[in-house]
Design a protein around this motif. Structure first.
Motif, short mmCIF file in Angstrom:
data_model
loop_
_atom_site.label_atom_id
_atom_site.label_comp_id
_atom_site.label_asym_id
_atom_site.label_seq_id
_atom_site.Cartn_x
_atom_site.Cartn_y
_atom_site.Cartn_z
N TYR A 175 0.83 -1.10 0.20
CA TYR A 175 -0.08 -0.12 0.49
C TYR A 175 1.06 0.86 -0.09
N ILE A 176 1.66 0.99 0.79
CA ILE A 176 2.58 2.24 1.01
C ILE A 176 2.93 3.23 -0.72
N CYS A 177 3.09 1.56 -1.08
CA CYS A 177 4.17 2.40 -2.80
C CYS A 177 3.23 3.40 -3.55
N ILE A 193 10.08 2.88 0.39
CA ILE A 193 9.42 3.84 1.85
C ILE A 193 9.92 4.93 1.59
N PRO A 194 8.37 5.86 2.37
CA PRO A 194 8.58 7.45 1.95
C PRO A 194 9.97 8.28 1.95
N ARG A 195 10.15 9.58 0.94
CA ARG A 195 11.47 10.24 2.04
C ARG A 195 10.72 10.96 2.22
N GLU A 346 0.20 -1.96 6.80
CA GLU A 346 0.32 -1.75 5.70
C GLU A 346 1.72 -0.59 6.37
N SER A 347 2.32 -0.10 6.96
CA SER A 347 2.93 0.93 7.85
C SER A 347 4.61 -0.26 7.27
N CYS A 348 5.43 1.66 6.77
CA CYS A 348 6.53 0.69 6.51
C CYS A 348 7.07 0.45 7.64
N GLY A 349 6.84 0.77 8.70
CA GLY A 349 8.16 0.61 9.80
C GLY A 349 8.75 1.98 9.72
N GLN A 350 8.71 2.41 9.34
CA GLN A 350 10.48 3.68 9.32
C GLN A 350 10.45 4.36 10.51
N CYS A 351 8.74 4.94 10.69
CA CYS A 351 8.73 5.87 11.92
C CYS A 351 7.89 5.43 12.90
N THR A 352 8.20 5.73 14.44
CA THR A 352 8.19 5.41 15.86
C THR A 352 6.86 5.37 15.21
N PRO A 353 6.13 6.81 15.17
CA PRO A 353 4.67 7.20 15.86
C PRO A 353 3.55 6.12 15.25
N CYS A 354 4.06 5.93 13.77
CA CYS A 354 2.77 5.40 12.44
C CYS A 354 3.55 3.75 12.80
N ARG A 355 5.05 3.25 13.11
CA ARG A 355 5.17 1.75 13.06
C ARG A 355 4.30 0.93 14.61
N ALA A 385 3.32 13.58 14.22
CA ALA A 385 4.66 13.23 13.97
C ALA A 385 5.01 11.62 12.97
N SER A 386 4.07 11.38 12.13
CA SER A 386 4.38 10.48 11.18
C SER A 386 5.66 11.39 10.02
N ILE A 387 5.86 10.48 9.31
CA ILE A 387 6.85 10.88 8.32
C ILE A 387 6.09 11.09 7.27
N CYS A 388 5.15 10.63 6.84
CA CYS A 388 4.01 10.33 6.10
C CYS A 388 2.60 10.10 5.66
N GLY A 389 2.09 10.34 4.95
CA GLY A 389 0.29 10.62 5.03
C GLY A 389 -0.33 9.66 5.25
N LEU A 390 0.03 7.49 5.13
CA LEU A 390 -0.28 6.83 5.75
C LEU A 390 -0.59 7.07 7.92
N GLY A 391 0.51 7.74 8.55
CA GLY A 391 0.68 7.72 9.68
C GLY A 391 -0.83 8.45 9.95
N GLN A 392 0.09 10.03 9.38
CA GLN A 392 -1.15 11.05 9.31
C GLN A 392 -2.83 10.90 8.89
FE1 SF4 Z 1 6.17 4.76 6.65
FE2 SF4 Z 1 5.77 6.67 8.99
FE3 SF4 Z 1 4.99 6.62 6.48
FE4 SF4 Z 1 4.07 4.70 8.27
S1 SF4 Z 1 4.15 7.50 8.33
S2 SF4 Z 1 4.13 4.32 6.10
S3 SF4 Z 1 6.53 4.63 8.84
S4 SF4 Z 1 7.24 6.38 6.83
#
Ligand code: SF4
Length: 410
Positions: A175-177, A193-195, A346-355, A385-392
């Motif tokens: 999904y994250i792609c 993973i999002p930039r 589906e969280s990519c796991g890159q950042c803690t708030p979302c993972r 504090a999430s990096i991308c839209g998925l966590g936000q």
């Molecule tokens: Fe990955 Fe962070 Fe985006 Fe969640 S918010 S999908 S962990 S980059």
């Protein structure tokens, strides 16, 4: 931690999905039929008129108020201008990952008229002078991939004009792609993973070059819009909104499907005029206006215009216009939990708030009694504090369930 990294089994599942023996959709208009219907005429016109005319094309898109139809709604003309102003070589990436739950409009259009999208794509590539185009296709669309490859081969064998190199790339079920920068990482051959931004991909995208990224449907509208003019498109909105939207409607209506309707139509109008009403024995209770990430609205808010920017004050958004309709026989609480489990998976796991946040929220929401103060705190951290839209956006269904359906948590 049990999620979210791709296990070999998950990767193999995705590959099996993409490799399954799905036939090529037979209703697709092929290359020769498209050419006979004056197909690629707009592209030839753009090429014949030369570079001097490119600014006029951008202005046409701006006057038509065409916006990115993948979900973000960024004005299309402005995007082309921004990319064009960065130094060459520029590249182009087309996003057909279509992973938002409830969204199936790109599939609907591609299986009928792939060349209309390809013509729009080539017009965009001409205006921004893209040196190469990458098409990133959802891997589960096995039949569409065969169709697109067949039609691309036909186009390249007998091109209507000089073409840039075009590569059709398979996703792998993540999904994250569908997030533009994760898609770009994936095209580059890395883990998707999002930039962090800035720099935005218009400036530094694929392989560090300025990149025009578009959802398929945005490009699909370009040839018709150039042919019929900007007023034709912008005049079609309703309730003070502009243009057309392709709503993917699913759930408790008599006729689910993809409906091309005026931007700004309300849910009640959409159900009555396009979907044949609610299913027998079902009363409208709630709806997701923008797939899993767009939140959940109650039936009492079914008269607000559905469009970009109109739902924010209600804590929701329209995104890719995936409308999922729930009835009095559905539990909003269950739906919110289902959405949170999806995000945790589906969280990519890159950042803690979302993972950690999505996983912890899904665990708390599985309890009989929800710890609402703790869940609200988690929502705040995820959206801030999430990096991308998925966590936000992951908290949206949870927050709106608590706000609009307190009786389900009494
Ligand atoms: Fe990955 Fe962070 Fe985006 Fe969640 S918010 S999908 S962990 S980059």
């Amino acid at each position: 931690h049990p999620v979210p990294f791709a296990t070999p089994e998950r990767v193999q599942d995705a590959i099996n999905q993409g490799n399954r023996d799905e036939p090529i959709p037979d209703q697709a208009m092929d290359y020769s039929t498209y050419l006979e219907a004056d197909g690629y005429g707009q592209l030839k016109g753009v090429l014949n008129d030369g570079e001097a005319n490119h600014e006029t094309i951008i202005q046409t898109l701006e006057n038509a108020k065409l916006r990115g139809l993948g979900g973000a709604g960024f004005p299309t003309g402005s995007k082309w201008r921004i990319v064009r102003d960065y130094p060459a070589p520029r590249l182009m990436a087309v996003n057909i990952d279509e992973g938002e739950p409830g969204t199936f409009k790109d599939h609907y259009y591609l299986k009928r008229n792939p060349h209309r999208f390809l013509e729009g794509m080539l017009i965009a590539a001409t205006v921004v002078d893209a040196a190469k185009i990458y098409i990133y296709l959802r891997d589960e669309y096995a039949g569409i991939r065969k169709l697109l490859q067949r039609e691309l081969d036909a186009l390249i064998r007998n091109p209507p004009c000089p073409l840039p190199p075009i590569e059709l790339r398979r996703g792998a079920g993540a999904y994250i792609c569908g997030e533009e920068s994760a898609m770009i990482e994936s095209i580059e051959g890395k883990r998707g993973i999002p930039r962090l931004r800035p720099p935005y991909i218009a400036e530094k995208g694929l392989f560090g070059r300025p990149t025009l990224e578009h959802n398929m449907e945005t490009l699909y509208w370009v040839p018709e819009l150039l042919e019929k003019g900007p007023d034709w498109f912008s005049a079609q909105g309703r309730n003070g909104r502009y243009g057309l939207r392709s709503f993917s409607v699913s759930g408790r209506v008599k006729k689910p499907g993809v409906y091309l309707a005026p931007a700004g139509i309300t849910l009640n109008e959409l159900i009555a005029e396009y979907c044949g009403g609610m299913q027998k024995g079902h009363r409208l209770k709630a709806y997701f206006p923008g797939g899993a990430s767009g939140g959940i609205l109650p039936a009492s808010l079914a008269d607000i215009p559905l469009d970009f920017d109109t739902l924010h004050e209600y804590g929701c958004f329209i995104g890719s216009a995936a409308i999922i309709i729930l009835s009095d026989q559905d539990s909003v609480r269950e739906q919110a939990l289902n959405a949170m489990r999806f995000f945790a998976d589906e969280s990519c796991g890159q950042c803690t708030p979302c993972r950690v946040g999505t996983e912890k929220a899904a665990t708390l929401m599985s309890e009989q009694e929800w710890d609402q103060p703790l869940l609200q705190e988690l929502c705040q951290v995820m959206s801030d504090a999430s990096i991308c839209g998925l966590g936000q956006a992951a908290p949206n269904p949870l927050r709106s369930a608590l706000k609009y359906f307190p009786e389900e948590f009494a």
